[in-house]
Design a protein around this motif. Structure first.
Motif, PDB file in Angstrom:
ATOM      1  N   VAL A 247       0.801  -1.146  -0.058  1.00 41.31           N
ATOM      2  CA  VAL A 247      -0.196   0.110  -0.197  1.00 41.31           C
ATOM      3  C   VAL A 247       0.926   1.343   0.102  1.00 41.31           C
ATOM      4  CG1 VAL A 247      -1.599   1.674   0.731  1.00 41.31           C
ATOM      5  CG2 VAL A 247      -1.658  -1.049   1.004  1.00 41.31           C
ATOM      6  N   GLU A 248       0.604   2.233  -0.908  1.00 39.04           N
ATOM      7  CA  GLU A 248       1.509   3.352  -0.562  1.00 39.04           C
ATOM      8  C   GLU A 248       0.385   4.674   0.478  1.00 39.04           C
ATOM      9  OE1 GLU A 248       1.814   5.151  -4.812  1.00 39.04           O
ATOM     10  OE2 GLU A 248       3.369   4.247  -4.802  1.00 39.04           O
ATOM     11  N   LEU A 249       1.292   5.090   0.675  1.00 39.52           N
ATOM     12  CA  LEU A 249       0.598   5.619   1.654  1.00 39.52           C
ATOM     13  C   LEU A 249       0.272   7.374   1.600  1.00 39.52           C
ATOM     14  CD1 LEU A 249       2.751   4.052   5.272  1.00 39.52           C
ATOM     15  CD2 LEU A 249       0.289   3.485   4.506  1.00 39.52           C
ATOM     16  N   THR A 250      -0.545   7.572   0.840  1.00 37.37           N
ATOM     17  CA  THR A 250      -0.817   8.994   0.787  1.00 37.37           C
ATOM     18  C   THR A 250      -1.883  10.425   1.550  1.00 37.37           C
ATOM     19  OG1 THR A 250      -3.064   8.591  -0.772  1.00 37.37           O
ATOM     20  CG2 THR A 250      -0.384   7.976  -2.021  1.00 37.37           C
ATOM     21  N   LYS A 251      -2.381   9.317   1.404  1.00 35.30           N
ATOM     22  CA  LYS A 251      -3.408  10.986   2.842  1.00 35.30           C
ATOM     23  C   LYS A 251      -2.291  11.616   3.387  1.00 35.30           C
ATOM     24  CE  LYS A 251      -7.563   7.471   2.280  1.00 35.30           C
ATOM     25  NZ  LYS A 251      -8.256   6.740   3.350  1.00 35.30           N
ATOM     26  N   GLY A 252      -3.065  12.409   3.782  1.00 39.20           N
ATOM     27  CA  GLY A 252      -2.454  13.968   4.160  1.00 39.20           C
ATOM     28  C   GLY A 252      -2.997  14.721   3.981  1.00 39.20           C
ATOM     29  N   THR A 253      -2.265  15.840   3.663  1.00 41.77           N
ATOM     30  CA  THR A 253      -1.950  17.482   3.503  1.00 41.77           C
ATOM     31  C   THR A 253      -1.068  17.232   2.429  1.00 41.77           C
ATOM     32  OG1 THR A 253      -2.219  19.893   3.736  1.00 41.77           O
ATOM     33  CG2 THR A 253      -0.285  18.831   5.599  1.00 41.77           C
ATOM     34  N   THR A 254      -0.713  18.919   2.389  1.00 40.02           N
ATOM     35  CA  THR A 254       0.373  19.519   1.149  1.00 40.02           C
ATOM     36  C   THR A 254       1.458  19.827   2.168  1.00 40.02           C
ATOM     37  OG1 THR A 254       0.200  21.815  -0.370  1.00 40.02           O
ATOM     38  CG2 THR A 254      -0.628  21.605   1.476  1.00 40.02           C
ATOM     39  N   VAL A 255       1.661  20.277   0.985  1.00 39.53           N
ATOM     40  CA  VAL A 255       3.987  20.546   1.637  1.00 39.53           C
ATOM     41  C   VAL A 255       4.312  21.315   2.851  1.00 39.53           C
ATOM     42  CG1 VAL A 255       5.814  21.567   0.760  1.00 39.53           C
ATOM     43  CG2 VAL A 255       4.645  20.347  -0.629  1.00 39.53           C
ATOM     44  N   LEU A 256       4.849  21.563   3.454  1.00 40.11           N
ATOM     45  CA  LEU A 256       4.532  22.482   5.089  1.00 40.11           C
ATOM     46  C   LEU A 256       4.990  23.924   4.806  1.00 40.11           C
ATOM     47  CD1 LEU A 256       5.170  19.933   7.681  1.00 40.11           C
ATOM     48  CD2 LEU A 256       3.004  20.150   7.025  1.00 40.11           C
TER      49      LEU A 256
END
Length: 404
Positions: free
Chosen positions: A305-314
């Protein structure tokens, strides 16, 4: 005869006074601009030079540092390049440059430092003739320019020393970025590889044991390279460790880190970041991917599984425009592989990138190996692919294998 001696004496006195003024200016450590002003004043006031243009060569470009007695348009029209390497004193034809009588190449250790264009030099009551004036002008200009060159060299040496010191400090700071000890048991093993593009880099990885039940794994990459990137990442690491002591809520941690980066970086520095926390009792992995290369998670050592969930660049927006928590449940055992873009952006002589597909193939070729063996195998794959081509960025790999 007496008049000739008087003229010669006056000439020597003028030359001596000019040299004393210039020498005093140099000894007083005046700026480059001030030295040129002293040069200007000395020639105009003491030596009665009426027309002059001083061109100095620097990094392949000729720049006029001093001129008087002529208009700026005349100076701009002087064909400086055609006089390089000419004799020390050359009479100029009227068709070449009507305002000047001579061009004087100023040399130092067989290197052409400058060209002095002078006009209206004739025998006067002071005893100057074309030859005597131009000979002294060459000597005086040489003294000034060598002093300025020495100043430049001194500044460069100071700047180099300051940079070396800054680099040494950055290296020492960076040594504290990475964890000194990573878990290495049959149940849980973490291994990392790090290679900076320069002496210091802007990549970061970490393992933090939160309590007996939970641990944190993360990886990050700051925009830019060298000392500024390393120092920014050190601040990032310190902030992360402080926040983890206060909370294990990933959304809170990431939101606060983003605010700090946006504030301290003035919206000009960005960090891609992946952070995860695993709970042994819940058999759950919580994670947030902040614009980073998606890590690969092998769920229960079966499904990838590729872990893609989250947000944009900090560091780009404050507050963050969205945050989506990623969770993987019923996770008895797993293999986690994280990396920074220096790995997938490595190129071969044909300027083809290593890419994510080759990373996946490399991982598949060494399945069930230990994390440090996986890292070694990946680096062998990419180094064979590069065929000696330089990396374009820092390279960081973080691998972790857990089984309950």
């Amino acid at each position: 005869m007496g008049q000739a001696k008087t003229i010669e004496s006056d000439l020597k006195e003028l030359e001596l006074n000019a040299l004393l003024e210039v020498t005093e200016a140099i000894n007083n450590n005046l700026s480059e601009e001030s030295l040129y002003k002293i040069y200007h004043f000395t020639l105009l006031a003491n030596l009665k030079v009426k027309k002059l243009a001083l061109f100095v060569e620097s990094e392949g470009q000729w720049n006029c540092k001093v001129f008087f007695g002529v208009k700026s348009e005349v100076v701009d029209g002087i064909p400086v390049d055609q006089f390089e390497g000419e004799e020390k004193v050359k009479a100029l034809g009227h068709t070449e440059c009507q305002e000047f009588d001579h061009v004087i190449p100023v040399m130092h250790k067989n290197q052409l430092l400058a060209l002095v264009f002078v006009g209206d030099i004739a025998e006067t009551s002071t005893g100057f003739t074309g030859n005597s004036a131009t000979t002294f002008l060459e000597a005086l200009t040489n003294i000034i320019l060598v002093a300025i060159e020495n100043k430049k060299l001194a500044r460069q040496q100071l700047a180099q020393e300051a940079f070396k010191k800054e680099l040494e400090i950055a290296k020492q700071v960076q040594n504290y970025l990475f964890p000194k000890n990573l878990p290495a048991t049959d149940q849980f093993e973490v291994a990392a590889f790090y290679q900076p593009h320069h002496n210091v880099g802007g990549d970061y990885y970490d393992y933090i044991s939160i309590d007996d039940d939970q641990f944190l794994l993360c990886i990050a990459d700051v925009s830019g390279k060298g000392v500024p990137a390393a120092l920014m990442m050190s601040n990032f690491q310190a902030s992360l460790h402080t926040l983890v002591r206060q909370t294990n809520d990933l959304k809170t941690i990431v939101s606060e880190l983003n605010h700090q980066i946006k504030f301290s970086g003035n919206g000009e520095i960005f960090i891609t970041f992946f952070i995860s926390i695993y709970s042994k009792s819940k058999k759950q992995l919580r994670y947030l991917n902040c614009g980073h290369n998606p890590p690969l998670l092998q769920v229960n050592l079966k499904e990838d599984v590729e872990l893609t969930k989250g947000t944009t660049v900090l560091g780009m927006f404050s507050p963050l425009p969205f945050i989506e928590m990623g969770t993987v449940d019923n996770l008895d055992q797993f293999y986690l592989f994280c990396y920074t873009d220096g790995l997938n952006e490595a190129i071969n002589p044909e300027e083809e990138e290593f890419g994510e597909d080759r990373i996946m193939k490399a991982i598949k070729s060494v399945e069930n190996s230990k994390p440090h063996e996986l890292n070694d195998a990946i680096m062998k794959f990419v180094n064979d692919f590069r065929q000696g081509q330089d990396y374009r960025d820092d390279v960081t790999i973080l691998s972790a294998k857990f089984k309950s």
